[in-house]
Enzyme design. Structure first.
Site, PDB file in Angstrom:
ATOM      1  N   LYS A  69       5.961  -5.305  -4.313  1.00 48.20           N
ATOM      2  CA  LYS A  69       7.257  -5.237  -4.369  1.00 48.20           C
ATOM      3  C   LYS A  69       7.687  -5.012  -3.015  1.00 48.20           C
ATOM      4  O   LYS A  69       8.663  -5.540  -2.631  1.00 48.20           O
ATOM      5  CB  LYS A  69       7.731  -3.873  -5.135  1.00 48.20           C
ATOM      6  CG  LYS A  69       9.133  -3.869  -5.389  1.00 48.20           C
ATOM      7  CD  LYS A  69       9.861  -4.963  -6.363  1.00 48.20           C
ATOM      8  CE  LYS A  69      11.356  -4.857  -6.644  1.00 48.20           C
ATOM      9  NZ  LYS A  69      11.974  -5.980  -7.188  1.00 48.20           N
ATOM     10  N   ASN A  92      -2.029   2.234   5.212  1.00 50.68           N
ATOM     11  CA  ASN A  92      -1.029   1.294   5.072  1.00 50.68           C
ATOM     12  C   ASN A  92      -0.718   0.659   6.365  1.00 50.68           C
ATOM     13  O   ASN A  92      -0.566   1.153   7.299  1.00 50.68           O
ATOM     14  CB  ASN A  92       0.184   1.963   4.240  1.00 50.68           C
ATOM     15  CG  ASN A  92       1.405   0.949   4.363  1.00 50.68           C
ATOM     16  OD1 ASN A  92       0.932  -0.339   4.148  1.00 50.68           O
ATOM     17  ND2 ASN A  92       2.709   1.445   4.506  1.00 50.68           N
ATOM     18  N   GLY A  93      -0.838  -0.876   6.347  1.00 46.47           N
ATOM     19  CA  GLY A  93      -0.651  -1.486   7.827  1.00 46.47           C
ATOM     20  C   GLY A  93      -1.878  -2.249   7.968  1.00 46.47           C
ATOM     21  O   GLY A  93      -2.633  -2.395   7.093  1.00 46.47           O
ATOM     22  N   ARG A 134       3.981  -0.898  -4.598  1.00 45.58           N
ATOM     23  CA  ARG A 134       3.568  -1.243  -3.293  1.00 45.58           C
ATOM     24  C   ARG A 134       2.284  -2.048  -3.296  1.00 45.58           C
ATOM     25  O   ARG A 134       1.698  -2.515  -2.341  1.00 45.58           O
ATOM     26  CB  ARG A 134       3.525  -0.187  -2.486  1.00 45.58           C
ATOM     27  CG  ARG A 134       4.748   0.479  -2.021  1.00 45.58           C
ATOM     28  CD  ARG A 134       4.861   1.685  -1.352  1.00 45.58           C
ATOM     29  NE  ARG A 134       5.846   2.029  -0.705  1.00 45.58           N
ATOM     30  CZ  ARG A 134       5.967   1.889   0.663  1.00 45.58           C
ATOM     31  NH1 ARG A 134       4.919   1.869   1.629  1.00 45.58           N
ATOM     32  NH2 ARG A 134       7.183   2.237   1.300  1.00 45.58           N
ATOM     33  N   GLU A 139      15.527 -20.282  -5.303  1.00 42.34           N
ATOM     34  CA  GLU A 139      15.345 -19.092  -5.844  1.00 42.34           C
ATOM     35  C   GLU A 139      14.915 -19.131  -7.427  1.00 42.34           C
ATOM     36  O   GLU A 139      14.276 -18.560  -7.955  1.00 42.34           O
ATOM     37  CB  GLU A 139      16.634 -18.158  -5.972  1.00 42.34           C
ATOM     38  CG  GLU A 139      16.532 -16.800  -6.719  1.00 42.34           C
ATOM     39  CD  GLU A 139      15.688 -15.889  -6.094  1.00 42.34           C
ATOM     40  OE1 GLU A 139      15.076 -15.823  -5.109  1.00 42.34           O
ATOM     41  OE2 GLU A 139      15.387 -14.882  -6.830  1.00 42.34           O
ATOM     42  N   GLU A 156       6.393 -17.041  -9.193  1.00 35.42           N
ATOM     43  CA  GLU A 156       5.994 -15.702  -9.243  1.00 35.42           C
ATOM     44  C   GLU A 156       5.892 -15.192 -10.794  1.00 35.42           C
ATOM     45  O   GLU A 156       4.845 -14.288 -10.986  1.00 35.42           O
ATOM     46  CB  GLU A 156       7.369 -14.858  -8.812  1.00 35.42           C
ATOM     47  CG  GLU A 156       7.524 -14.631  -7.520  1.00 35.42           C
ATOM     48  CD  GLU A 156       8.589 -13.541  -7.149  1.00 35.42           C
ATOM     49  OE1 GLU A 156       8.188 -12.648  -6.547  1.00 35.42           O
ATOM     50  OE2 GLU A 156       9.601 -13.708  -7.540  1.00 35.42           O
ATOM     51  N   TRP A 199      -2.490  -3.050  -1.699  1.00 36.30           N
ATOM     52  CA  TRP A 199      -2.367  -4.283  -1.769  1.00 36.30           C
ATOM     53  C   TRP A 199      -3.301  -4.879  -0.696  1.00 36.30           C
ATOM     54  O   TRP A 199      -3.103  -4.847   0.547  1.00 36.30           O
ATOM     55  CB  TRP A 199      -0.769  -4.651  -1.402  1.00 36.30           C
ATOM     56  CG  TRP A 199      -0.449  -6.198  -1.561  1.00 36.30           C
ATOM     57  CD1 TRP A 199      -0.243  -6.783  -2.678  1.00 36.30           C
ATOM     58  CD2 TRP A 199      -0.569  -7.131  -0.296  1.00 36.30           C
ATOM     59  NE1 TRP A 199       0.021  -8.232  -2.280  1.00 36.30           N
ATOM     60  CE2 TRP A 199      -0.167  -8.536  -1.003  1.00 36.30           C
ATOM     61  CE3 TRP A 199      -0.464  -7.275   0.791  1.00 36.30           C
ATOM     62  CZ2 TRP A 199       0.007  -9.642  -0.277  1.00 36.30           C
ATOM     63  CZ3 TRP A 199      -0.494  -8.419   1.610  1.00 36.30           C
ATOM     64  CH2 TRP A 199      -0.223  -9.572   1.156  1.00 36.30           C
ATOM     65  N   LYS A 216      11.123 -17.794  -8.730  1.00 35.98           N
ATOM     66  CA  LYS A 216      11.058 -17.008 -10.101  1.00 35.98           C
ATOM     67  C   LYS A 216      10.103 -17.460 -10.847  1.00 35.98           C
ATOM     68  O   LYS A 216       9.199 -16.793 -11.465  1.00 35.98           O
ATOM     69  CB  LYS A 216      12.409 -16.822 -10.851  1.00 35.98           C
ATOM     70  CG  LYS A 216      13.346 -16.031 -10.159  1.00 35.98           C
ATOM     71  CD  LYS A 216      13.092 -14.327 -10.078  1.00 35.98           C
ATOM     72  CE  LYS A 216      12.422 -13.961  -8.779  1.00 35.98           C
ATOM     73  NZ  LYS A 216      13.221 -13.757  -7.658  1.00 35.98           N
ATOM     74  N   HIS A 227      13.865 -38.305   0.067  1.00 38.50           N
ATOM     75  CA  HIS A 227      13.067 -38.377   1.217  1.00 38.50           C
ATOM     76  C   HIS A 227      11.779 -37.882   1.320  1.00 38.50           C
ATOM     77  O   HIS A 227      10.985 -37.584   2.199  1.00 38.50           O
ATOM     78  CB  HIS A 227      13.877 -37.427   2.264  1.00 38.50           C
ATOM     79  CG  HIS A 227      15.270 -38.053   2.686  1.00 38.50           C
ATOM     80  ND1 HIS A 227      15.497 -38.931   3.509  1.00 38.50           N
ATOM     81  CD2 HIS A 227      16.427 -37.674   2.361  1.00 38.50           C
ATOM     82  CE1 HIS A 227      16.747 -39.305   3.604  1.00 38.50           C
ATOM     83  NE2 HIS A 227      17.481 -38.307   2.882  1.00 38.50           N
ATOM     84  N   CYS A 287       1.098  -1.310   0.100  1.00 46.05           N
ATOM     85  CA  CYS A 287      -0.036  -0.033   0.135  1.00 46.05           C
ATOM     86  C   CYS A 287       0.975   1.327   0.110  1.00 46.05           C
ATOM     87  O   CYS A 287       2.003   1.044   0.614  1.00 46.05           O
ATOM     88  CB  CYS A 287      -1.184   0.013   1.095  1.00 46.05           C
ATOM     89  SG  CYS A 287      -2.081  -1.152   1.314  1.00 46.05           S
TER      90      CYS A 287
END
Ligand code: AGP
Length: 625
Positions: free
Chosen positions: A620, A100-101, A27, A498, A505, A74, A502, A521, A2
Site C-alpha cells: 500500500k 526499511n529502505g 506496507r 485508472e 492490480e 515488501w 484497477k 496509432h 516494509c
C-alpha cells in the site's frame, strides 16, 4: 514499503509486536518476523508470506521476552522467503536489525565484510547492516557510537530498528529519509514506522526527524543527530480516537471502500465548502490545533502569491498520478495556468524547471511515497511553493510542506486505491475553483454553479452503487479475458488508465489504458474477438470522436463494453454491454465514470478467487525509490 515496530516494557513483547505489525501489513506482506531478547539471549522468529504465518509460528513458541523489534517486508533485494525475511542478525547472533529502505552500496560493503570473515546468509541488502555494526563493535566503543560509525558507511535512504543481546534494556532506531515514531507509555515504549500502529497503546508520540538516531528505553527516548549531538524534543499528542479496522459486513475491504465513496466525497467537499454561495476555505484544519500533533494543515498561500503563480507542477504515482492528470485539465481550463504532471519517479536525473513562481503539488494517499516526496523536495529546494494532497495528515508529506489539503477518507485498507482516488479528484475540483476565484478567471456565478454540481456528485455515486448487481452480471461475462483495453478521451483518458490499473492490480489480467485517439496509432494491432475494449463515452466535446474510435475497435471484432449515460441510444446500438450511469456534465464525469470500472475489477477479481484486498507483489505504501 516494509514496516518496522518495536516494544519494551512490562508486557510480553511478541503479542505487542504482532498487534503493531497488523497495523503495518499494508506496507508489505512478503514475510514478517520478530527478534526478542528472551532470558538474556537474542531469539529470532520469522516466516515468509502473510503475517498470519508469523502469528502461527509465535503461537507455537510462546516467547515471554519484554523487549523486541519486528518487521513486515515488501521484497526489494532477494526473493520473499524465510531466509530473506527480517530481522537479520550478525555472525555472533547477538545483534538484530530490521530495515526499511535500500542500502545502495551494500554490494561493496558486503564484499569487504566477507573479506574480513563475516558470513552472510541472505540475499538482502539489509543483512549488511547487522554485520557492519558487529564489525564496528569489535573495534570498541559505546553502542550508540558504534551505530553512528556504521551509519557513516551506509549510502541510501533507510529506517532501522536495532536490538543487541548485550543491551536488553534498549532499542535503537534510526531514521534517514523515512518516517519513524516512538510511542511513550507508562514504563513502556513503542516504535513504529507509522504512528497509527502505536495509537492502540498510547497517544504520546515523538517523531524522529531526518538523519536522527533514537535510544529508546522503558523510561523514554533520547534523540541524537548523526554527528552525536543530543536533540531535545517534547512528545506530541496524537488524536486518541480508536483506529478501527472492520469490514462492516462487506466481504472485502475493497467492496466496503468502494461503497464509502459517497460519504468520503461528502466529507471532503463539506470540509472545505460549507455552502455553494461561500468561497472555498482551505484554511480549515484537519486536526485540532490543540492536539499539537506537529503537522501542517490548510493552505496558507496569500492572494498575492496565488496571483503571482505562473506555472503548476504536479508529482504523483499510480492512482494518484491518474487523479493528477484530471487535475491538470481542470486547472488549465479554470485557472488558465500551464500545468505539468509528472510520474514522480521520472523526476530523478532530469532537469526540473521550477522557480519562485511555481506551485509544486505532491499527491499521495499515504503521504509516504518515496518518489513523490523526493520530487516535491527537489521543487522546494529550487524555490517553488509547495502543496500536498493526502489522506494522512500525520504523514511525511505533511511535514515537508506548509500547504496541505487532506482528503476525508478514513483509513483505506485495501491495497488498491478507490475512495482515495475520488477524494483526490474532489480536491482538484475544489482547488481549481479556489484558485480560479482568487485569480478572477471564473465569474462568481460560474463558481457557484460548479460548487452546486460538485455537491450533487455523491448522490450520483450512490445511484451507480445501487446498480452493482447489473454491473456484476456484466463484469463476470468478461472474466476469462487475458487482455483488456480501456479507452477514453480528455478528462476520461485518465479514467481509462485508472480502470486498466484497477483491473491489473485486482485480477492480474493484463490491461492497458489508451487515449481513444491513440488506438489507431499502434495498440489497435492487439485487438481481435478475444480482447474486450472498454470505452468511457460521455456526452460532450469528445463524444463523437470517442465513438468513432470505438467503432474502429468494433470493426476489428473486439468485444465492446461502454460506460455511458442513461438513455444513450447510440451506445446501446454500438456496444455489446453497457455500464450505464446517471447523466452528468462532462467536466465532472471523472468523479462517476470510474465507479462502474472499480466495481467491474472488484467483481472479476472476486469471481477469479484472487486476493482482493492484498493482491500479490504489491504494497500500500511504497517507500523505496
Ligand atoms: C493504487 O491502486 C495503487 N495501489 C498505487 O498505484 C498507488 O496509487 C501508488 O503507489 C501511489 O500511492 P500514494 O497515493 O500513497 O502515493
Amino acid at each position: 514499503m516494509c514496516g518496522i515496530v518495536g516494544y519494551l516494557g512490562p508486557l510480553n513483547a511478541a503479542p505487542v509486536l504482532l498487534s503493531e505489525l497488523k497495523c503495518l501489513e499494508y506496507r508489505g506482506y512478503d514475510s514478517a518476523g520478530v527478534a526478542v531478547i528472551e532470558n538474556g539471549r537474542l531469539c529470532v522468529m520469522k516466516a515468509a508470506g502473510k503475517l498470519s504465518n508469523l502469528e502461527n509460528l509465535l503461537a507455537t513458541q510462546h516467547p515471554t521476552a519484554k523487549v523486541g523489534i519486528g518487521h513486515t517486508r515488501w521484497a526489494t533485494h532477494g526473493v520473499p522467503n524465510d531466509t530473506n525475511a527480517h530481522p537479520h542478525i550478525d555472525s555472533t547472533g547477538t545483534i538484530a536489525v530490521v530495515h526499511n529502505g535500500i542500502i545502495e552500496n551494500f554490494e561493496e560493503l558486503k564484499e569487504d565484510l566477507i573479506n574480513k570473515g563475516y558470513a552472510f546468509s541472505s540475499d538482502t541488502d539489509s543483512e549488511v547492516i547487522a554485520h557492519l555494526i558487529s564489525y564496528e563493535l569489535s573495534k570498541g566503543g559505546e553502542m550508540l557510537d558504534v551505530i553512528l560509525r556504521s551509519l557513516k558507511q551506509l549510502v541510501g535512504a533507510y529506517a532501522l530498528g536495532i536490538v543487541s543481546q548485550e543491551h536488553p534494556d534498549r532499542i535503537y532506531a534510526v531514521n534517514h529519509h523515512y518516517s519513524l515514531s516512538v510511542g511513550l507509555g507508562q514504563d513502556e515504549s513503542f516504535l513504529a514506522s507509522d504512528s497509527m500502529a502505536v495509537r492502540q497503546y498510547t497517544n504520546r508520540v515523538v517523531r524522529l526527524e531526518q538523519s536522527e538516531i533514537a535510544e529508546i528505553t522503558t523510561q523514554g527516548v533520547r534523540l541524537f543527530t548523526f554527528d552525536g549531538t543530543e536533540v531535545k524534543r517534547s512528545p506530541i499528542a496524537m488524536d486518541s480516537s480508536p483506529y478501527v479496522i472492520d469490514k462492516c459486513g462487506h466481504k472485502h475491504f475493497l467492496h466496503k471502500e468502494i461503497h464509502e465513496q459517497p460519504l468520503v466525497l461528502r466529507q471532503t467537499l463539506t470540509k472545505y465548502l460549507r455552502h455553494p454561495n461561500h468561497p472555498i476555505d482551505f484554511s480549515v484544519g484537519d486536526v485540532d490545533p490543540e492536539a499539537n500533533d506537529g503537522t501542517a494543515y490548510g493552505v496558507h498561500l496569500t492572494d498575492e502569491e496565488i496571483k503571482g503563480l505562473n506555472h503548476i507542477n504536479v508529482f504523483a504515482c499510480g492512482t494518484a498520478y491518474h487523479a493528477s492528470m484530471v487535475g491538470k485539465i481542470l486547472l488549465e481550463e479554470l485557472v488558465g495556468i500551464p500545468v505539468a504532471v509528472d510520474i514522480a519517479s521520472e523526476i530523478r536525473g532530469r532537469k526540473l524547471l521550477v522557480n519562485e513562481s511555481t506551485l509544486a503539488i505532491a499527491v499521495s494517499q499515504s503521504g509516504e511515497t518515496a518518489d513523490t516526496l523526493a520530487a516535491l523536495k527537489e521543487a522546494k529546494s529550487k524555490g517553488a511553493y509547495t502543496m500536498g494532497i493526502t489522506n494522512r495528515a500525520d504523514s511525511h508529506l505533511a511535514q515537508i510542506t506548509p500547504n496541505l489539503i487532506v482528503t476525508e477518507c478514513g483509513i483505506e485498507v485495501s491495497v488498491a486505491a478507490t475512495k482515495t482516488y475520488v477524494a483526490q479528484l474532489a480536491s482538484f475540483y475544489l482547488l481549481a475553483i479556489y484558485l480560479a476565484e482568487k485569480r478572477g478567471t471564473i465569474s462568481a456565478d460560474k463558481a457557484r454553479e460548479m460548487k452546486m454540481q460538485l455537491n450533487s456528485i455523491p448522490t450520483m455515486v450512490e445511484q451507480i452503487l445501487a446498480r452493482e448487481e447489473e454491473i456484476k452480471e456484466t463484469s463476470i461475462k468478461y472474466a476469462d479475458a487475458h487482455d483488456v483495453v480501456f479507452i477514453g478521451r480528455g478528462l476520461n483518458f485518465p479514467t481509462a488508465l485508472e480502470g486498466a490499473l484497477k483491473l491489473k492490480e485486482l485480477s492480474y489480467i493484463h490491461a492497458s489504458g489508451y487515449a481513444a485517439g491513440e488506438l489507431k496509432h499502434g495498440p489497435i494491432a492487439v485487438l481481435d474477438q478475444n480482447v474486450p475494449v472498454i470505452t468511457v463515452l460521455m456526452p460532450g466535446t469528445v463524444y463523437e470522436k470517442t465513438l468513432s474510435n470505438a467503432q474502429e475497435a468494433r470493426a476489428r471484432n473486439a468485444k465492446m463494453i461502454v460506460v455511458a449515460v442513461d438513455g444513450d441510444e447510440q451506445a446501446a446500438k454500438t456496444f455489446d454491454s453497457v455500464l450505464s450511469i446517471p447523466p452528468i456534465d462532462e467536466l465532472f464525469s471523472p468523479l462517476t465514470t470510474i465507479v462502474p470500472l472499480q466495481l467491474l475489477s472488484y467483481f472479476i477479481s472476486d469471481y477469479l478467487g484472487k486476493d482482493v484486498d492484498q493482491p500479490r507483489n504489491l504494497a500500500k505504501s511504497v517507500t523505496v525509490e
